[in-house]
Design a protein around this motif. Sequence first.
Motif, PDB file in Angstrom:
ATOM      1  N   ARG A  43      -3.782   3.278  -8.565  1.00  0.00           N
ATOM      2  CA  ARG A  43      -2.606   2.977  -7.751  1.00  0.00           C
ATOM      3  C   ARG A  43      -1.509   4.021  -7.966  1.00  0.00           C
ATOM      4  O   ARG A  43      -0.870   4.454  -7.017  1.00  0.00           O
ATOM      5  CB  ARG A  43      -2.090   1.569  -8.064  1.00  0.00           C
ATOM      6  N   ALA A  56      -0.668   6.386  -0.512  1.00  0.00           N
ATOM      7  CA  ALA A  56      -0.116   5.035  -0.383  1.00  0.00           C
ATOM      8  C   ALA A  56       1.363   5.064  -0.723  1.00  0.00           C
ATOM      9  O   ALA A  56       1.851   5.995  -1.368  1.00  0.00           O
ATOM     10  CB  ALA A  56      -0.850   4.065  -1.313  1.00  0.00           C
ATOM     11  N   LYS A  57       2.044   4.031  -0.296  1.00  0.00           N
ATOM     12  CA  LYS A  57       3.444   3.831  -0.652  1.00  0.00           C
ATOM     13  C   LYS A  57       3.517   2.597  -1.547  1.00  0.00           C
ATOM     14  O   LYS A  57       2.693   1.695  -1.441  1.00  0.00           O
ATOM     15  CB  LYS A  57       4.289   3.620   0.605  1.00  0.00           C
ATOM     16  N   GLN A  59       3.001  -0.882  -0.165  1.00  0.00           N
ATOM     17  CA  GLN A  59       1.675  -1.315   0.272  1.00  0.00           C
ATOM     18  C   GLN A  59       1.019  -2.275  -0.711  1.00  0.00           C
ATOM     19  O   GLN A  59       0.136  -3.033  -0.345  1.00  0.00           O
ATOM     20  CB  GLN A  59       0.753  -0.100   0.467  1.00  0.00           C
ATOM     21  N   TYR A  60       1.448  -2.252  -1.957  1.00  0.00           N
ATOM     22  CA  TYR A  60       0.807  -3.076  -2.972  1.00  0.00           C
ATOM     23  C   TYR A  60       1.294  -4.517  -2.949  1.00  0.00           C
ATOM     24  O   TYR A  60       0.814  -5.349  -3.704  1.00  0.00           O
ATOM     25  CB  TYR A  60       0.966  -2.440  -4.361  1.00  0.00           C
ATOM     26  N   VAL A  68       0.727  -6.381  -0.383  1.00  0.00           N
ATOM     27  CA  VAL A  68      -0.395  -7.031   0.298  1.00  0.00           C
ATOM     28  C   VAL A  68      -1.631  -6.179   0.057  1.00  0.00           C
ATOM     29  O   VAL A  68      -1.668  -5.018   0.438  1.00  0.00           O
ATOM     30  CB  VAL A  68      -0.120  -7.147   1.825  1.00  0.00           C
ATOM     31  N   ARG A  69      -2.632  -6.755  -0.582  1.00  0.00           N
ATOM     32  CA  ARG A  69      -3.828  -5.983  -0.947  1.00  0.00           C
ATOM     33  C   ARG A  69      -4.531  -5.369   0.256  1.00  0.00           C
ATOM     34  O   ARG A  69      -5.148  -4.331   0.155  1.00  0.00           O
ATOM     35  CB  ARG A  69      -4.805  -6.865  -1.704  1.00  0.00           C
ATOM     36  N   ALA A  70      -4.442  -5.994   1.409  1.00  0.00           N
ATOM     37  CA  ALA A  70      -5.156  -5.499   2.578  1.00  0.00           C
ATOM     38  C   ALA A  70      -4.684  -4.106   2.988  1.00  0.00           C
ATOM     39  O   ALA A  70      -5.398  -3.392   3.687  1.00  0.00           O
ATOM     40  CB  ALA A  70      -4.993  -6.476   3.736  1.00  0.00           C
ATOM     41  N   THR A  71      -3.490  -3.724   2.566  1.00  0.00           N
ATOM     42  CA  THR A  71      -2.968  -2.411   2.959  1.00  0.00           C
ATOM     43  C   THR A  71      -3.157  -1.364   1.870  1.00  0.00           C
ATOM     44  O   THR A  71      -2.708  -0.242   2.030  1.00  0.00           O
ATOM     45  CB  THR A  71      -1.470  -2.515   3.325  1.00  0.00           C
ATOM     46  N   GLU A  72      -3.820  -1.721   0.795  1.00  0.00           N
ATOM     47  CA  GLU A  72      -4.065  -0.752  -0.279  1.00  0.00           C
ATOM     48  C   GLU A  72      -5.129   0.254   0.151  1.00  0.00           C
ATOM     49  O   GLU A  72      -5.986  -0.053   0.968  1.00  0.00           O
ATOM     50  CB  GLU A  72      -4.610  -1.457  -1.529  1.00  0.00           C
TER      51      GLU A  72
END
Length: 139
Positions: A28, A37-38, A41-42, A44-48
């Motif tokens: 991460r 990533a930003k 984003q963490y 919500v796991r779906a956006t990882e």
Amino acid sequence: MSQTAIFWPMLAHVLLVYIVYLVVARRRYFAVKSGEAKVGQYKVRATEPASCVTVANNLINQFELPVLFHVLCLALFVTNGVNYLTLALAWIFILSRYVHAWVHLSSNNLRHRSRVFFFGAAVLLLAWALFALHLAGVG
């Protein structure tokens, strides 16, 4: 045989969980540092990024089937059921968890990962069967 020997495989699994936590934190961190990533984003796991989701999924795996392992170890300890066979099965199960994590976090080859998972699940089922025999006074 010392009944407390059953706690060593349990501690080995705890070590594995912390190793996976370190891997997810590292992935991460580098995903954010590289711009993949930003931080937001963490939430919500779906956006990882996929590389992070894989590790997060493995971490979840460490709290599924292994819960039955830890319950079994405690039950064996409490009932004085630890013997060389149950201890060997505990270590084999933990070894399978390390191999499963390694496959999951490296190649993520589903065929290999599934085989290792089902092998570990079968070993754990056998250990539970031995525990049942112990309780019944047969083993």
